[in-house]
Scaffold this motif. Structure first.
Motif, PDB file in Angstrom:
ATOM      1  N   SER A  55    -100.359 -23.203 -17.387  1.00  0.00           N
ATOM      2  CA  SER A  55    -101.501 -23.241 -18.301  1.00  0.00           C
ATOM      3  C   SER A  55    -102.011 -21.827 -18.566  1.00  0.00           C
ATOM      4  O   SER A  55    -101.699 -20.881 -17.845  1.00  0.00           O
ATOM      5  N   ASP A  56    -102.752 -21.771 -19.607  1.00  0.00           N
ATOM      6  CA  ASP A  56    -103.281 -20.488 -20.041  1.00  0.00           C
ATOM      7  C   ASP A  56    -104.752 -20.695 -20.358  1.00  0.00           C
ATOM      8  O   ASP A  56    -105.161 -20.688 -21.527  1.00  0.00           O
ATOM      9  N   PRO A  57    -105.572 -20.945 -19.299  1.00  0.00           N
ATOM     10  CA  PRO A  57    -106.968 -21.356 -19.556  1.00  0.00           C
ATOM     11  C   PRO A  57    -107.776 -20.263 -20.253  1.00  0.00           C
ATOM     12  O   PRO A  57    -108.636 -20.567 -21.074  1.00  0.00           O
ATOM     13  N   GLU A  58    -107.466 -18.987 -19.986  1.00  0.00           N
ATOM     14  CA  GLU A  58    -108.270 -17.931 -20.607  1.00  0.00           C
ATOM     15  C   GLU A  58    -107.767 -17.584 -22.000  1.00  0.00           C
ATOM     16  O   GLU A  58    -108.380 -16.791 -22.706  1.00  0.00           O
ATOM     17  N   GLY A  59    -106.612 -18.175 -22.393  1.00  0.00           N
ATOM     18  CA  GLY A  59    -106.062 -17.860 -23.706  1.00  0.00           C
ATOM     19  C   GLY A  59    -105.568 -16.437 -23.811  1.00  0.00           C
ATOM     20  O   GLY A  59    -105.701 -15.807 -24.861  1.00  0.00           O
ATOM     21  N   VAL A  60    -104.990 -15.931 -22.734  1.00  0.00           N
ATOM     22  CA  VAL A  60    -104.526 -14.550 -22.779  1.00  0.00           C
ATOM     23  C   VAL A  60    -103.045 -14.462 -23.155  1.00  0.00           C
ATOM     24  O   VAL A  60    -102.462 -13.382 -23.131  1.00  0.00           O
ATOM     25  N   LYS A  61    -102.456 -15.611 -23.470  1.00  0.00           N
ATOM     26  CA  LYS A  61    -101.079 -15.662 -23.948  1.00  0.00           C
ATOM     27  C   LYS A  61    -100.095 -14.940 -23.028  1.00  0.00           C
ATOM     28  O   LYS A  61     -99.887 -15.347 -21.896  1.00  0.00           O
ATOM     29  N   ARG A  62     -99.486 -13.845 -23.506  1.00  0.00           N
ATOM     30  CA  ARG A  62     -98.366 -13.285 -22.741  1.00  0.00           C
ATOM     31  C   ARG A  62     -98.791 -12.835 -21.332  1.00  0.00           C
ATOM     32  O   ARG A  62     -98.034 -12.953 -20.383  1.00  0.00           O
ATOM     33  N   GLU A  63    -100.033 -12.406 -21.195  1.00  0.00           N
ATOM     34  CA  GLU A  63    -100.471 -11.962 -19.869  1.00  0.00           C
ATOM     35  C   GLU A  63    -100.440 -13.107 -18.847  1.00  0.00           C
ATOM     36  O   GLU A  63    -100.219 -12.877 -17.668  1.00  0.00           O
ATOM     37  N   ALA A  64    -100.686 -14.311 -19.337  1.00  0.00           N
ATOM     38  CA  ALA A  64    -100.677 -15.446 -18.428  1.00  0.00           C
ATOM     39  C   ALA A  64     -99.273 -15.685 -17.881  1.00  0.00           C
ATOM     40  O   ALA A  64     -99.098 -16.073 -16.733  1.00  0.00           O
ATOM     41  N   CYS A  65     -98.259 -15.481 -18.729  1.00  0.00           N
ATOM     42  CA  CYS A  65     -96.898 -15.811 -18.347  1.00  0.00           C
ATOM     43  C   CYS A  65     -96.173 -14.670 -17.663  1.00  0.00           C
ATOM     44  O   CYS A  65     -95.315 -14.893 -16.821  1.00  0.00           O
TER      45      CYS A  65
END
Ligand SMILES: Nc1ncnc2c1ncn2[C@@H]1O[C@H](COP(=O)(O)OP(=O)(O)OP(=O)(O)O)[C@@H](O)[C@H]1O
Ligand SMILES: [Mg+2]
Lengths: 262, 459
Positions: free
Chosen positions: B82-92
């Motif tokens: 999941s990417d709760p903060e919506g940081v896209k590539r940083e999350a992955c």
């Protein structure tokens, strides 16, 4: 010819009319260079039951296949029920729907049930309503004594049963003439009788029949003429008693001594 | 044999013993199916055999372990969910495994391409109709003939209108609306009458045989005939607007192209196969040439030709829809391949089946339709489905003429820098592979089911 038929006519209550059913005149057929049928002359009267015999390769199958145009002939004429066989498709379809045929290997349609096998042609060729076609089919299946198999597939039946279905299937078209090409020769001995019984019954009802068979008992019992063929020619024809007891040509004598065992 | 000769006669039934331990339970099963073949050292050749079996078994087991462990690690243990903060590539990028939020974010494009979001319900309705239709035909439901006819005629029209849309001009062009009403009615009347006559064999054989083709032609014809009517209704009711085919994409395109190919290939293939077997020389050689030429050219080159070269031959300004070009290419291709598969089935038919039909007075077309084709098609179901599966996957080639199908769309999303991580591409390819697999495996299973069903009973 007609005198001969007069002689043969009264046999076991089965009558032969003087109406011509099939008339073959000077018919010749070739397979490429190979001359299969030579100068065939044959007149079949309505109600006649003819057995054709002869050695393998003598052209018996070819002859009866010519009669319903499964094979085409190159010379001479064949008139079936007043219709002359030409390459005209209309005539061919008409004759095929008047002439029933049973094959050595039954040629039932394995993807259809027994009942569907029997109703297919009446519905599509004769345009008979489905309900009526089913009634007719059941009638003939009863006649060949297998109404209880109507919803099975051909593969689930024994050889003898399949051949009787094939006969019923042909009869559903209400043909005026029936052709049989060695109907019992692919069957086990114990099944031959049930098929022959069906054919005898048919003969007693006065069906015009041409039957290629080596069942000489059948020939004696129902035929009013036996035709002997060799090398593509009709060598001899006579009523059964005369044919078996007093064969005229050497070829016939030789053939009969082989087939009757001694 | 008489009774006297029999030395021993059992007078009571033998007692039923429990099966030996090696036959039952997990241990028995494991022994019999896995270890028994590795444990026979009674002779030199059997020893070699056992050693080879051991190596193969251990090797396969290791291989399976390696694959499964790798997959599990990638998709689950090391994955980002999941990417709760919506940081896209940083999350992955922090994890070494799959980047599922990327799939979630791009799922819309995988499915619909650049189809406008406010109109996407139209695609969904079309897909829903398709799913219902297929389910109806696949499972034993009543009135399947009617549903099949609808799926071949009405469905293409409706789905085209849904997907494409085609609003009438709003400047009061009532004549057009009226044309849109009467023309379809006339067409429907003609088709209905033709269908009725053909079904009862009253139009003669040729008509009855070509009835399905007539229906398909009528569907195409009706496509244009019914369009104004349907679009008018849709337009008034819902205010649809045109979505140009270059906005379509993703799975939608894959399905549109594949289904067009699948649906067209069977009837065309049957006609070509019959043509190739025919005695009429012109018919025969036309079929042979068509089949051989099409089979001799790679699909990709035809598509390329259609895209790059066709404009040179057409007058300037004449625009021939690119998607339509691709669909026609795919249809012709699949028809040629299908023809050869069906010809194989025709050749397997014994001569006696034709003769049985002929001797009953059935015409050529009746024999083909009622006796030969049903059996020939049944025998080649595996080949037919094989062609379908190949076709389904070959649709990705439309990428070459920059139509973005499922794979193409996924590729396109990889260029999005906001999702650029080392594992994004792998995640995307894995998902795409899975989607293709679901469709192809479904077709394959269905063919097995059909085979069992059709072979039951006969032969
Ligand atoms: N399609 C064909 N092409 C070429 N020759 C053929 C063909 N069909 C049959 N023949 C030949 O024609 C001859 C007659 O064949 P036919 O089948 O009529 O014989 P038959 O008398 O029925 O023999 P059998 O008792 O073995 O059935 C045979 O020599 C056969 O080899
Ligand atoms: Mg023969």
């Amino acid at each position: 010819m007609s005198e001969q038929v007069q002689e043969n006519a009264p046999r076991g209550g089965m009558t032969v009319s003087d109406q011509v059913a099939i008339e073959i005149n000077g018919m010749n057929k070739w397979y490429g260079q190979f001359h299969v049928l030579r100068d065939i002359d044959l007149t079949v009267y309505e109600g006649e039951r003819i057995v054709i015999c002869g050695p393998s390769g003598s052209g018996k199958s070819t002859l009866i296949r010519c009669i319903n145009a499964l094979e085409e002939h190159q010379q001479g004429s064949i008139v079936v029920d007043g219709t002359r066989l030409t390459s005209d498709l209309k005539n061919i379809d008409k004759i095929r729907s008047e002439v029933g045929m049973c094959f050595q290997h039954f040629n039932l349609f394995p993807h259809l049930t027994i009942l569907e096998n029997c109703t297919l042609a009446p519905i599509w060729v004769r345009k008979i309503p489905k309900k009526e076609a089913i009634e007719t089919a059941m009638h003939y299946l009863e006649k060949v004594k297998i109404p209880d198999q109507a919803n099975k597939y051909p593969g689930q039946l024994s050889g003898g049963q399949q051949q009787r279905v094939a006969i019923a299937r042909s009869l559903c078209m209400r043909p005026r003439i029936m052709l049989f090409d060695e109907p019992t020769s692919a069957l086990d001995p114990e099944m031959i009788k049930e098929v022959l019984d069906t054919m005898i019954e048919l003969a007693e009802e006065g069906m015009t029949m041409l039957c290629v068979t080596h069942e000489m008992g059948f020939a004696r019992q129902v035929a009013n003429r036996v035709i002997f063929m060799a090398d593509g020619q009709i060598v001899e024809q006579n009523e059964p008693e005369e044919f078996f007891n007093n064969p005229q040509s050497d070829r016939t004598q030789q053939f009969l001594s082989q087939i009757l065992g001694h | 044999m008489t009774e006297k000769n029999i030395a021993y006669l059992r007078t009571s039934e033998a007692p039923t013993l429990p099966p030996p331990a090696s036959e039952v339970g997990i241990r028995g099963w494991l022994w019999k199916n896995i270890f028994a073949s590795m444990a026979d050292y009674s002779s030199v050749s059997k020893t070699i055999n056992s050693i080879l079996m051991t190596i193969l078994t251990v090797g396969s087991a290791l291989f399976l372990y390696w694959i499964i462990a790798g997959l599990l690690d990638f998709t689950l243990f090391s994955a980002t969910f999941s990417d709760p903060e919506g940081v896209k590539r940083e999350a992955c990028v922090v994890n070494a495994g799959a980047c599922w939020p990327y799939v979630q974010a791009k799922w819309y494009q995988f499915m619909y391409g650049f189809y406008p979001a406010e109109e996407v319900w139209r695609v969904n309705v079309a897909m829903f109709l398709l799913a219902v239709g297929i389910a109806w035909l696949v499972f034993p439901m009543p009135r399947r003939g009617l549903v099949a006819a609808l799926m071949l005629t009405a469905f293409p029209i409706v789905s085209f209108v849904l997907l494409n849309g085609m609003p009438i001009e709003h400047d009061g062009d009532l004549g057009k609306v009226f044309a849109g009403v009467w023309f379809p009615l006339i067409v429907a009347g003609v088709v209905g009458a033709g269908w009725f006559l053909a079904r009862d064999g009253r139009l003669g054989e040729v008509a009855a045989a070509v009835a399905p083709i007539l229906l398909m032609a009528a569907a195409l014809f009706g496509l244009f005939a019914f369009l104004p009517l349907i679009t008018a209704a849709l337009d008034i009711a819902l205010g649809t607007e045109v979505v140009e085919t270059n906005q379509w994409g993703g799975l939608t395109i894959t399905l549109v192209v594949a289904i067009a190919g699948i649906v067209a290939s069977l009837p065309l293939g049957m006609l070509l196969a019959l043509g190739r077997q025919s005695n009429a020389p012109i018919l025969k050689y036309t079929s042979v040439i068509f089949i051989e030429v099409v089979r001799g050219i790679p699909l990709i080159s035809v598509l390329f030709f259609a895209s790059a070269m066709l404009p040179y031959f057409l007058e300037p300004g004449v625009d021939f829809n690119k998607l339509l070009r691709a669909m026609i290419g795919v249809m012709l291709f699949s028809a040629a391949y299908m023809a050869e598969v069906i010809r194989g089935g025709l050749q397997a038919m014994p001569k006696g089946q034709y003769e049985g039909g002929m001797s009953l007075g059935l015409s050529y077309w009746q024999q083909m339709r009622l006796i030969i084709m049903p059996q020939a098609l049944t025998t080649v179901i595996p080949g037919i489905v094989n062609t379908f599966i190949g076709l389904f996957k070959d649709t990705t080639l439309v990428l070459i003429i920059s139509i973005f199908d499922l794979l193409g769309m996924m590729n396109a999303t990889l260029t999005d820098p906001t999702w650029a991580t080392p594992t994004t591409a792998y995640t995307g390819y894995l998902v795409i592979a899975l989607i293709y697999f679901v469709f192809c495996f479904g077709m394959s299973r269905y063919s097995v089911y059909m085979e069992n069903k059709l072979h039951r009973g006969h032969r």
